[in-house]
Scaffold this active site. Structure first.
Site, mmCIF file in Angstrom:
data_model
loop_
_atom_site.group_PDB
_atom_site.id
_atom_site.type_symbol
_atom_site.label_atom_id
_atom_site.label_comp_id
_atom_site.label_asym_id
_atom_site.label_seq_id
_atom_site.Cartn_x
_atom_site.Cartn_y
_atom_site.Cartn_z
ATOM 1 N N GLU A 98 50.302 33.182 25.311
ATOM 2 C CA GLU A 98 49.573 32.293 26.219
ATOM 3 C C GLU A 98 48.107 32.702 26.265
ATOM 4 O OE1 GLU A 98 51.772 31.381 29.785
ATOM 5 O OE2 GLU A 98 49.925 31.334 30.984
ATOM 6 N N ASP A 100 44.835 31.699 28.681
ATOM 7 C CA ASP A 100 44.629 31.019 29.966
ATOM 8 C C ASP A 100 43.187 30.892 30.400
ATOM 9 O OD1 ASP A 100 47.365 30.954 30.398
ATOM 10 O OD2 ASP A 100 47.397 32.669 31.733
ATOM 11 N N GLU A 102 42.145 29.622 34.241
ATOM 12 C CA GLU A 102 42.579 29.117 35.538
ATOM 13 C C GLU A 102 41.364 29.093 36.457
ATOM 14 O OE1 GLU A 102 47.124 29.935 36.526
ATOM 15 O OE2 GLU A 102 45.997 31.803 36.360
ATOM 16 N N HIS A 115 39.441 32.429 36.099
ATOM 17 C CA HIS A 115 40.401 33.483 35.807
ATOM 18 C C HIS A 115 40.852 33.305 34.354
ATOM 19 C CE1 HIS A 115 44.016 36.037 36.895
ATOM 20 N NE2 HIS A 115 44.547 35.332 35.902
ATOM 21 N N THR A 116 40.725 34.363 33.533
ATOM 22 C CA THR A 116 41.189 34.304 32.147
ATOM 23 C C THR A 116 42.256 35.367 31.921
ATOM 24 O OG1 THR A 116 39.533 35.858 31.269
ATOM 25 C CG2 THR A 116 38.909 33.526 31.389
ATOM 26 N N ASN A 117 43.175 35.065 30.997
ATOM 27 C CA ASN A 117 44.223 36.021 30.680
ATOM 28 C C ASN A 117 44.742 35.724 29.272
ATOM 29 O OD1 ASN A 117 46.033 38.132 31.007
ATOM 30 N ND2 ASN A 117 47.140 37.219 32.727
ATOM 31 N N ARG A 126 46.089 41.036 31.429
ATOM 32 C CA ARG A 126 44.795 41.232 30.768
ATOM 33 C C ARG A 126 43.735 40.326 31.408
ATOM 34 N NH1 ARG A 126 48.378 40.910 25.957
ATOM 35 N NH2 ARG A 126 48.663 43.029 25.159
ATOM 36 N N GLU A 127 43.663 40.372 32.709
ATOM 37 C CA GLU A 127 42.815 39.443 33.436
ATOM 38 C C GLU A 127 41.343 39.845 33.430
ATOM 39 O OE1 GLU A 127 45.375 41.135 34.734
ATOM 40 O OE2 GLU A 127 46.859 39.727 35.537
ATOM 41 N N TRP A 192 48.022 32.951 47.146
ATOM 42 C CA TRP A 192 47.287 34.005 46.439
ATOM 43 C C TRP A 192 45.923 33.588 45.918
ATOM 44 C CZ3 TRP A 192 45.724 33.324 41.380
ATOM 45 C CH2 TRP A 192 46.351 32.295 40.663
ATOM 46 N N GLY A 196 42.897 36.189 47.866
ATOM 47 C CA GLY A 196 44.203 36.825 47.947
ATOM 48 C C GLY A 196 45.177 36.139 48.881
ATOM 49 N N ARG A 275 44.839 50.386 38.931
ATOM 50 C CA ARG A 275 45.965 49.562 38.490
ATOM 51 C C ARG A 275 46.727 50.216 37.348
ATOM 52 N NH1 ARG A 275 45.189 43.459 36.121
ATOM 53 N NH2 ARG A 275 47.384 42.955 35.762
#
Length: 287
Positions: A98, A100, A102, A115-117, A126-127, A192, A196, A275
């Protein structure tokens, strides 16, 4: 100031070159939303809408394995907090790939979050997130994904914002074997999406609408297991008139991307040591 002028000029050139039209009905099927997704204006405009009962979505008729995908989007205007406009490539199955984009909604006057991933073999995390240097709700802007065997490049109005390189040599899976369709959806994610989940969707502003036009895919279409490009090796790219199959960022594009990341990146998984207490992902060690 000189740097800012350079990028404003680059943006103007990109917008001038993004005026082609496309028959959306030829490329996409509305897949859900009970009439909330529409193809309008002699098939040149596609819109998705969201209200309290449902969102909506579409997918491409074709599957692609590598390509340069461009779409112009105009995002939900006004108070769009809690909404997400997702625009992405995805395969199917438990070990899906995928890529992304968003777009996370905002309170009026606050910036959208882009937002990319990248997922490969079912694994994401992998944001990278960005704000934009313009109001993405006032006009259409071009969001592009260049995907070839060596790299994935996310661009906005021809300005690269992120590059994800093929790092299989150090054991990092890269999406290169599974054909993907293009998907988009407009949906409620107020648990979210905005700060958040602190800011909830204000349904008095519904219906929320995102618009799409000028789709272009210079890409390898996969049908019955065969690619329209034949071989996708770099050596055959010129023979296929598919220069993007071996395209990489030149020095000007690298400078553009550094400018975006310095001024507009708000999250990078490769710097989030909390993280990843056991160590950052392998690809983060590469320049």
């Amino acid at each position: 100031m000189a740097s800012s002028f350079f990028f404003v000029s680059l943006l103007a050139i990109a917008l001038i070159g993004a005026a082609s039209t496309s028959n959306m009905d030829n490329h996409f099927d509305i897949t859900w939303g009970d009439g909330r997704g529409k193809i309008l204006n002699n098939n040149e405009l596609l819109t998705l809408s969201l209200d309290k009962a449902s969102g909506s979505g579409f997918k491409s008729k074709n599957e692609y394995l590598f390509g340069k995908i461009d779409m112009q989007l105009k995002l939900v205007a006004g108070n769009s907090a809690g909404t997400v406009t997702a625009y992405y490539l995805s395969s199917q199955g438990a070990t899906w790939d995928e890529i992304d984009f968003e777009f996370l909604g905002n309170l009026s006057g606050d910036p959208y979050t882009v937002h990319t991933n990248v997922f490969s073999q079912g694994k994401g995390n992998r944001e990278q997130q960005f704000h934009l240097w313009f109001d993405p709700t006032a006009n259409f802007h071009t969001y592009s994904i260049l995907w070839n065997p060596q790299r994935i490049i996310f661009s906005v109005d021809s300005i690269p914002i992120r590059e994800f390189k093929n790092s299989e040599s150090i054991g990092v899976p890269f999406p290169k074997n599974q054909p993907m369709r293009i998907y988009s959806s407009l949906w409620n994610a107020d648990n979210w999406a905005t700060r958040g989940g602190l800011i909830k969707t204000d349904w008095t502003h519904a219906p929320f609408t995102a618009s799409y036009r000028n789709f272009n895919a210079d890409a390898c279409v996969v049908m019955s297991g065969a690619s329209s490009c034949g071989s996708t090796s770099s050596s055959s790219a010129s023979n296929n008139n598919k220069s993007w199959l071996s395209q990489k960022l030149d020095s000007t594009s690298q400078k553009s991307m550094r400018w975006v990341q310095k001024n507009y990146m708000i999250y990078n998984y490769c710097t989030d040591t909390k993280r990843f207490p056991q160590g950052l992902p392998k690809e983060c060690t590469l320049s």
